[in-house]
Design a protein around this motif. Structure first.
Motif, mmCIF file in Angstrom:
data_model
loop_
_atom_site.group_PDB
_atom_site.id
_atom_site.type_symbol
_atom_site.label_atom_id
_atom_site.label_comp_id
_atom_site.label_asym_id
_atom_site.label_seq_id
_atom_site.Cartn_x
_atom_site.Cartn_y
_atom_site.Cartn_z
ATOM 1 N N ALA A 185 66.137 -8.115 6.287
ATOM 2 C CA ALA A 185 67.300 -8.122 7.180
ATOM 3 C C ALA A 185 67.996 -6.770 7.177
ATOM 4 C CB ALA A 185 68.286 -9.216 6.758
ATOM 5 N N LEU A 186 68.162 -6.174 5.991
ATOM 6 C CA LEU A 186 68.773 -4.836 5.898
ATOM 7 C C LEU A 186 67.915 -3.796 6.608
ATOM 8 C CD1 LEU A 186 70.071 -4.800 2.210
ATOM 9 C CD2 LEU A 186 71.454 -4.836 4.296
ATOM 10 N N TRP A 187 66.613 -3.943 6.471
ATOM 11 C CA TRP A 187 65.689 -3.003 7.129
ATOM 12 C C TRP A 187 65.859 -3.076 8.646
ATOM 13 C CZ3 TRP A 187 61.657 -2.729 10.596
ATOM 14 C CH2 TRP A 187 60.800 -1.630 10.505
ATOM 15 N N ILE A 188 65.949 -4.292 9.182
ATOM 16 C CA ILE A 188 66.084 -4.457 10.636
ATOM 17 C C ILE A 188 67.437 -3.935 11.116
ATOM 18 C CG2 ILE A 188 66.247 -6.173 12.482
ATOM 19 C CD1 ILE A 188 64.216 -7.852 10.873
ATOM 20 N N ILE A 189 68.505 -4.170 10.336
ATOM 21 C CA ILE A 189 69.827 -3.644 10.703
ATOM 22 C C ILE A 189 69.804 -2.114 10.709
ATOM 23 C CG2 ILE A 189 72.227 -3.449 9.932
ATOM 24 C CD1 ILE A 189 71.940 -6.332 8.862
ATOM 25 N N PHE A 190 69.202 -1.525 9.697
ATOM 26 C CA PHE A 190 69.065 -0.063 9.630
ATOM 27 C C PHE A 190 68.244 0.452 10.808
ATOM 28 C CE2 PHE A 190 66.240 3.444 8.277
ATOM 29 C CZ PHE A 190 67.188 4.439 8.032
ATOM 30 N N TYR A 191 67.153 -0.220 11.078
ATOM 31 C CA TYR A 191 66.258 0.137 12.185
ATOM 32 C C TYR A 191 67.012 0.120 13.518
ATOM 33 C CZ TYR A 191 62.480 -1.134 15.548
ATOM 34 O OH TYR A 191 61.641 -1.223 16.624
ATOM 35 N N GLY A 192 67.810 -0.932 13.740
ATOM 36 C CA GLY A 192 68.581 -1.019 14.974
ATOM 37 C C GLY A 192 69.641 0.057 15.079
ATOM 38 N N GLY A 193 70.275 0.388 13.938
ATOM 39 C CA GLY A 193 71.281 1.452 13.959
ATOM 40 C C GLY A 193 70.694 2.796 14.334
ATOM 41 N N VAL B 248 71.431 -9.238 11.441
ATOM 42 C CA VAL B 248 72.623 -10.036 11.124
ATOM 43 C C VAL B 248 72.312 -11.526 11.287
ATOM 44 C CG1 VAL B 248 74.993 -10.552 11.814
ATOM 45 C CG2 VAL B 248 74.210 -8.177 11.755
ATOM 46 N N GLY B 249 71.496 -11.842 12.304
ATOM 47 C CA GLY B 249 71.097 -13.231 12.526
ATOM 48 C C GLY B 249 70.340 -13.814 11.349
ATOM 49 N N PHE B 250 69.518 -12.989 10.680
ATOM 50 C CA PHE B 250 68.816 -13.453 9.488
ATOM 51 C C PHE B 250 69.814 -13.919 8.424
ATOM 52 C CE2 PHE B 250 64.521 -11.010 9.825
ATOM 53 C CZ PHE B 250 64.251 -11.678 11.006
ATOM 54 N N PHE B 251 70.826 -13.075 8.180
ATOM 55 C CA PHE B 251 71.867 -13.449 7.221
ATOM 56 C C PHE B 251 72.602 -14.704 7.678
ATOM 57 C CE2 PHE B 251 71.909 -8.812 5.991
ATOM 58 C CZ PHE B 251 71.474 -9.014 4.688
ATOM 59 N N LEU B 252 72.930 -14.755 8.976
ATOM 60 C CA LEU B 252 73.670 -15.886 9.533
ATOM 61 C C LEU B 252 72.899 -17.187 9.361
ATOM 62 C CD1 LEU B 252 76.118 -16.910 11.187
ATOM 63 C CD2 LEU B 252 74.783 -16.440 13.252
ATOM 64 N N GLY B 253 71.598 -17.150 9.626
ATOM 65 C CA GLY B 253 70.777 -18.344 9.492
ATOM 66 C C GLY B 253 70.796 -18.892 8.072
ATOM 67 N N GLY B 254 70.645 -18.005 7.097
ATOM 68 C CA GLY B 254 70.677 -18.432 5.701
ATOM 69 C C GLY B 254 72.032 -18.997 5.307
ATOM 70 N N ALA B 255 73.095 -18.329 5.773
ATOM 71 C CA ALA B 255 74.449 -18.777 5.442
ATOM 72 C C ALA B 255 74.757 -20.132 6.074
ATOM 73 C CB ALA B 255 75.471 -17.735 5.900
ATOM 74 N N LEU C 165 67.744 -18.502 14.095
ATOM 75 C CA LEU C 165 66.780 -19.589 14.231
ATOM 76 C C LEU C 165 65.515 -19.309 13.424
ATOM 77 C CD1 LEU C 165 65.865 -22.239 15.502
ATOM 78 C CD2 LEU C 165 65.089 -20.927 17.504
ATOM 79 N N ARG C 166 65.051 -18.076 13.456
ATOM 80 C CA ARG C 166 63.842 -17.726 12.698
ATOM 81 C C ARG C 166 64.058 -17.986 11.204
ATOM 82 N NH1 ARG C 166 59.075 -14.439 12.926
ATOM 83 N NH2 ARG C 166 59.315 -14.397 15.172
ATOM 84 N N MET C 167 65.191 -17.537 10.672
ATOM 85 C CA MET C 167 65.453 -17.727 9.248
ATOM 86 C C MET C 167 65.663 -19.211 8.919
ATOM 87 S SD MET C 167 65.539 -16.241 6.376
ATOM 88 C CE MET C 167 65.484 -14.537 6.961
ATOM 89 N N LEU C 168 66.355 -19.936 9.801
ATOM 90 C CA LEU C 168 66.563 -21.372 9.593
ATOM 91 C C LEU C 168 65.237 -22.124 9.519
ATOM 92 C CD1 LEU C 168 69.580 -21.982 11.986
ATOM 93 C CD2 LEU C 168 69.548 -22.601 9.567
ATOM 94 N N TRP D 172 65.029 -15.267 -1.059
ATOM 95 C CA TRP D 172 66.299 -14.700 -0.615
ATOM 96 C C TRP D 172 66.309 -13.182 -0.734
ATOM 97 C CZ3 TRP D 172 69.724 -17.107 2.189
ATOM 98 C CH2 TRP D 172 69.786 -18.492 2.137
ATOM 99 N N THR D 173 65.728 -12.670 -1.822
ATOM 100 C CA THR D 173 65.710 -11.215 -2.024
ATOM 101 C C THR D 173 64.823 -10.544 -0.986
ATOM 102 O OG1 THR D 173 65.972 -11.606 -4.397
ATOM 103 C CG2 THR D 173 65.337 -9.394 -3.722
#
Length: 407
Positions: free
Chosen positions: A259-267, A158-165, A32-35, A252-253
């Motif tokens: 988005a990658l930073w947040i995924i890494f952060y969560g991992g 992942v939600g960031f990517f999903l919103g854009g897609a 939703l945030r990315m949308l 987009w970049t």
């Protein structure tokens, strides 16, 4: 699959239901945030107007965390979690109206509902874990908290990517309707499976109990405020603008990197127990919070140094900060669940996450002001100052020499 689920303990079943709820909500929250950012930018909204769309989202996070803990103790955590899920469905449907109705006040109100929903959901999930794990099993508690916290942030990325897609494939309105339908199904399942009166206090809960009487909770809450202000003072506004202006990156970049930073952060958050000595049987305490804060304080200074070199060194510095910050955040998340009283657990955790939300709000506001007037370097130096304050406050947290089996 059904047989495997049936053989699980009652506590683990409830943990899995709560985690599934939290994951589903987080996925829609990130999307939703990315949308909203991308779509309203396409409609011609300025960056400042888009930022205002999220003002109530952040502000109501402070209010909801303070009142949400009281509601959790009064109504039960199952109800506050389900209320949060339903409110997110309503927020998504509010934004799925024709464009003529998408005026700024309407969107801000929908975002306010989404912000309230998010913090009700998060407070309920974090509080419930305390009720499923015995106080004699701190290692298991730390592991469960780390997995829940880390997976949430990974899914938000992942939600960031999903919103854009989704915006590209099916458009704004259809994306919102799809997510609302998915979350409504999750809400129905949650009504059936989540334990009734979870975390509810049988006695009358007084309004003054919103404010924690525990010195440990109060100290940790103030430390948390400065910890999250130290991240958002440069990450939320200053960093995206800097990447766009200095490196010439498009939206987009920039969004992809964040988005990658947040995924890494969560991992890293999910793996935090292993970084802080779980294999050796060590459980974090106040001393751990001080030491990890000291390590984190150096990260913004390294990022400042990297500004004078190639862009890949700067990006490496961002991920170094993200990894160290993730461990600090996960460690704090364990400590608050550990310190919280079992009866009325949501009161202590709600108060703590109120401080967390206030830190985010302060950091966000300072990020824009400091960056415009003094630049990214000043934002990073303020970040180091805030981390140092968080570490100094953590000196007053309880310490112990507790060791546990490697569970």
């Amino acid at each position: 699959m059904r047989t495997v689920f049936a053989n699980l303990s009652a506590e683990l079943k409830q943990y899995l239901v709560i985690t599934a709820n939290y994951w589903a909500f987080t996925l829609t929250d990130g999307a939703l945030r990315m949308l909203v950012v991308l779509y309203f930018h396409q409609l011609g909204y300025s960056a400042l107007e888009v930022a205002f769309l999220f003002l109530f989202y952040e502000f109501f996070g402070v209010v909801t965390n303070l009142l949400g803990g009281w509601l959790g103790a009064l109504l039960g955590l199952n109800r506050t979690m389900n209320i949060g899920l339903l409110m997110q469905v309503i927020a998504l449907l509010m934004l799925a109206v024709p464009n003529d109705f998408l005026i700024i006040p309407w969107v801000m109100f929908a975002q306010a509902l989404s912000g309230i929903a998010k913090d009700l959901n998060k407070m309920s999930a974090k509080s419930a874990i305390k009720l499923f794990v015995s106080d004699e099993r701190p290692g298991t508690l730390y592991k469960w908290v780390a997995i829940l916290t880390g997976s949430k942030n990974t899914l938000k990325g992942v939600g960031f990517f999903l919103g854009g897609a989704l915006l590209t494939l099916i458009g704004f309105r259809n994306s919102l309707l799809l997510m609302a339908a998915m979350l409504f199904i999750v809400w129905c399942i949650s009504l059936l499976l989540l334990k009734k009166d979870l975390g509810r206090i049988k006695r009358k809960v007084k309004f003054k109990e919103l404010f924690s009487k525990s010195a440990s909770v109060n100290i940790l809450s103030v430390a948390r405020l400065f910890l999250f202000a130290s991240r958002d003072v440069w990450f939320v506004v200053a960093l995206p603008v800097y990447l766009s202006d200095t490196f010439g990156w498009n939206g987009w970049t920039v969004g992809g990197l964040l988005a990658l930073w947040i995924i890494f952060y969560g991992g890293i958050q999910s793996l935090a127990p292993y970084f802080t000595g779980k294999q050796a049987g060590r459980i974090p305490d106040g001393k751990s919070a001080v030491l990890w804060a000291a390590g984190l304080a150096a990260a913004p200074l390294l990022v400042v140094l990297s500004l004078h070199f190639e862009s890949h060194l700067f990006i490496a510095g961002l991920f170094l900060f993200g990894g160290l910050f993730a461990i600090n955040s996960s460690l704090h998340s364990y400590l608050i669940v550990s310190y919280a009283q079992r009866e009325g657990v949501s009161l202590d955790i709600g108060f703590y996450y109120m401080a967390n939300a206030l830190g985010r709000l302060i950091g966000t506001l300072l990020s824009g002001w400091i960056f415009i007037n003094l630049g990214l370097t000043a934002c990073l130096l303020v970040s180091t100052l805030f981390i140092a304050i968080a570490g100094g406050i953590s000196l007053f947290l309880p310490r112990h020499a507790l060791r546990t089996r490697r569970d």
